[in-house]
Design an enzyme around this catalytic site. Structure first.
Site, mmCIF file in Angstrom:
data_model
loop_
_atom_site.group_PDB
_atom_site.id
_atom_site.type_symbol
_atom_site.label_atom_id
_atom_site.label_comp_id
_atom_site.label_asym_id
_atom_site.label_seq_id
_atom_site.Cartn_x
_atom_site.Cartn_y
_atom_site.Cartn_z
ATOM 1 N N ASP A 237 14.567 3.443 -0.927
ATOM 2 C CA ASP A 237 15.122 2.094 -1.022
ATOM 3 C C ASP A 237 14.053 1.155 -1.587
ATOM 4 O OD1 ASP A 237 16.288 -0.361 -0.675
ATOM 5 O OD2 ASP A 237 16.113 -0.364 1.522
ATOM 6 N N GLU B 234 -13.123 4.970 -8.500
ATOM 7 C CA GLU B 234 -12.891 6.289 -7.907
ATOM 8 C C GLU B 234 -12.162 7.182 -8.911
ATOM 9 O OE1 GLU B 234 -10.469 5.068 -4.348
ATOM 10 O OE2 GLU B 234 -9.190 6.634 -5.142
ATOM 11 N N CYS C 166 -11.912 1.680 -2.723
ATOM 12 C CA CYS C 166 -11.526 0.468 -3.457
ATOM 13 C C CYS C 166 -12.625 -0.592 -3.521
ATOM 14 C CB CYS C 166 -10.270 -0.139 -2.841
ATOM 15 S SG CYS C 166 -8.835 0.929 -3.010
ATOM 16 N N ARG D 17 -0.530 4.729 8.707
ATOM 17 C CA ARG D 17 -0.716 3.393 9.286
ATOM 18 C C ARG D 17 -2.141 3.155 9.798
ATOM 19 N NH1 ARG D 17 3.927 0.569 10.006
ATOM 20 N NH2 ARG D 17 5.842 1.727 9.623
ATOM 21 N N THR E 191 -4.648 3.300 8.139
ATOM 22 C CA THR E 191 -5.379 2.547 7.109
ATOM 23 C C THR E 191 -5.281 1.038 7.333
ATOM 24 O OG1 THR E 191 -3.480 2.464 5.638
ATOM 25 C CG2 THR E 191 -4.987 4.299 5.325
ATOM 26 N N HIS F 219 -9.172 -7.833 -0.798
ATOM 27 C CA HIS F 219 -8.700 -6.595 -1.425
ATOM 28 C C HIS F 219 -7.181 -6.502 -1.307
ATOM 29 C CE1 HIS F 219 -8.078 -2.596 -2.711
ATOM 30 N NE2 HIS F 219 -7.778 -2.144 -1.527
ATOM 31 N N LYS G 129 1.258 -7.318 0.787
ATOM 32 C CA LYS G 129 1.375 -7.831 2.146
ATOM 33 C C LYS G 129 0.034 -8.002 2.866
ATOM 34 C CE LYS G 129 3.567 -6.307 6.438
ATOM 35 N NZ LYS G 129 4.197 -5.127 7.058
ATOM 36 N N ASN H 165 -2.353 -2.015 -7.077
ATOM 37 C CA ASN H 165 -3.717 -1.947 -6.557
ATOM 38 C C ASN H 165 -4.608 -1.269 -7.600
ATOM 39 O OD1 ASN H 165 -6.077 -1.525 -5.192
ATOM 40 N ND2 ASN H 165 -5.215 -0.175 -3.613
ATOM 41 N N SER I 22 -11.850 2.126 1.543
ATOM 42 C CA SER I 22 -11.585 3.058 2.631
ATOM 43 C C SER I 22 -12.787 3.948 2.867
ATOM 44 C CB SER I 22 -10.357 3.910 2.293
ATOM 45 O OG SER I 22 -9.204 3.117 2.363
#
Lengths: 129, 348
Positions: free
Chosen positions: B28, B80, B112, B199, B201, B234, B239, B266, B296
């Site tokens: 979706d 990366e 990142c 999650r 992360t 970043h 969101k 990103n 990360s």
């Protein structure tokens, strides 16, 4: 293995370095040892303009192996603003919108890969402006 | 005064919309747009990679800095997706731009935040008096596995910053880094796509590191969020940066200019650096800019910039980030995208 040849051509492919005859002003790209116009051997290194226009072009629909995933693509003869002419691929474009006289700018792109294990070979390509 | 003397950004022309990816996997797209706030992302052309993106961004930075490339004593590229496992990306870049050969170069990797690492080291070398100018770049052609949530965000682009002491356009007032062993995202040697801990992360990784770096930076500088005209964090999606900025006390208006991920995706090492470039494109003398990256693994680098009078003389000397983001877009369908990103198995 194309490493030595690729390395020798870096000044031209990366930086568009040309030879300008100190006697008659003719620009040779790639540089020559003898001026094709006045036969002088006295040159200075100049950097070519990165903008110009398409003099003529062809659309490659069946490319050689290394370029077969990029078809269809345009290869053009380009006249730069300082009068030098060169051949380059025209990238990031709809091949049907390319016309003679279209203004272009040279950008830094990957030209080809030496298979999965070899060098990435970089140089100039043109984009429409 | 030490800081940025020239900056430049670059984004590829190709785009894919979130609904195009969602349709391919029976997902979706509304949920992606609402949940992650991702509408479309940049896609590198078949002839673009971290090196070509870095060269084009650095070319724009040189156009703005108006310095002799030979005066640049260090070049660092954070990514990366370096095209070579062994051969620094900057070796190609320096020859393309006429820098060196008397120059120190290196490739950085830190998910990142490799771009802000490059910026930090470039700044530090100038501050230490080791080099007159140093170039720090963040660029990526990031990887997202087919069908994975990262496929909606992993995009391509970059920004370059020349650090120096003369004609500074944005002085670096303070920096702060926060790092820990937090296994939220990684890619093992020889693996094509990264893995992530879903999650995990979020709170223990992204939010913890950015918040700690940001709070320490504010304490160190004795400034409060209201002192800043712009803030950029970043952008792994649309969101997270809005959430972390709000928690820290920044308003939507302060984050508006640098918040470009909903339409860019990103760009990994290029993420907050491209946001900073978008801010510098419109910044006014005297503006204060707050920036915190995240990589990360995990860590954050924070910077506080103070924009000088010099900014107005350089903003129009090269294309702006919004020129790349908003103009001349070419949209791909999923088949073209899969071909461009080499997701299709073919005979060599």
């Amino acid at each position: 293995m194309i490493s030595p040849k690729y390395h020798r051509e870096i000044p031209q492919r990366y930086r568009l370095e040309a030879g300008k005859c100190k006697q008659c002003g003719t620009i040779s790209f790639p540089p020559r040892l003898i001026c094709p116009k006045c036969k002088s051997k006295n040159f200075e290194t100049v950097q070519l303009s990165r903008e110009g226009k398409i003099l003529t072009f062809t659309i490659i629909r069946v490319g050689p192996d290394k370029f077969s995933k990029e078809t269809p693509y345009v290869v053009a003869i380009i006249e730069l603003n300082d009068g030098a002419r060169l051949t380059a691929q025209v990238t990031d474009c709809d091949v049907n919108k390319v016309e003679i006289g279209t203004k272009v700018k040279l950008v830094f792109r990957k030209i080809q890969d030496e298979g999965k294990w070899g060098l990435h070979c970089y140089g100039y390509k043109a984009i429409l402006i | 005064m030490i800081g940025i003397v020239g900056y430049g950004s670059y984004l590829p022309r190709y785009r894919i919309k979130s609904e195009t990816i969602a349709k391919q996997w029976g997902m979706d797209s509304g949920a992606i747009k609402r949940g992650l706030m991702l509408y479309e992302k940049t896609v590198p052309a078949q002839d673009e990679d971290t090196i070509t993106i870095s060269v084009e961004a650095a070319k724009n930075a040189l156009a703005r800095a108006q310095i002799d490339p030979q005066k640049i004593g260090a070049v660092y590229i954070g990514s990366e997706s370096h095209p070579y496992a062994v051969k620094p990306s900057a070796t190609v870049l320096i020859d393309a731009l006429g820098i060196g050969p008397h120059v120190h170069v290196a490739s950085y990797e830190f998910a990142c935040k490799a771009g802000t690492e490059a910026m930090y080291v470039a700044y530090s070398l100038v501050k230490a008096g080791e080099v007159e100018y140093a170039l720090g770049i963040g660029a990526d052609t990031s990887q997202g596995a087919p069908g994975d949530a990262l496929e909606y965000s992993a995009s391509a682009g970059g920004a370059a910053f020349i650090m120096g002491k003369e004609k500074v356009i944005a002085e670096i007032l303070f920096t702060h880094s926060f790092t820990s062993d937090t296994p939220d995202f990684w890619r093992r040697e020889h693996e094509y796509y990264p893995r992530h801990a879903g999650r995990f992360t979020g709170e223990p990784a992204y939010f913890k590191h950015i918040t700690n770096a940001a709070k320490s930076l504010l304490e160190k500088s004795r400034m409060i969020p209201k002192d800043f005209q712009h803030a950029v964090f970043h952008m792994p999606n649309g969101k997270f940066p809005q959430e972390v900025g709000k928690k820290l006390g920044f308003s939507k208006e302060q984050m508006e200019v640098g918040w470009i991920s909903p339409w860019m995706g990103n760009t990994y090492s290029g993420s907050s650096p491209t946001g900073l470039a978008a801010i510098l494109d419109v910044a006014k003398p005297g503006d204060k800019i707050f920036m915190v990256s995240f990589g990360s693994g995990a860590g954050s680098d924070g910077f506080i910039f103070s924009v000088t009078d010099e900014i107005k003389y350089v903003q129009n000397l090269a294309p702006k980030l919004r020129d790349y983001l908003d103009d001349n877009k070419i949209y791909l369908d999923y088949g073209q995208y899969a071909k461009f990103r080499k997701k299709i198995i073919v005979n060599e």
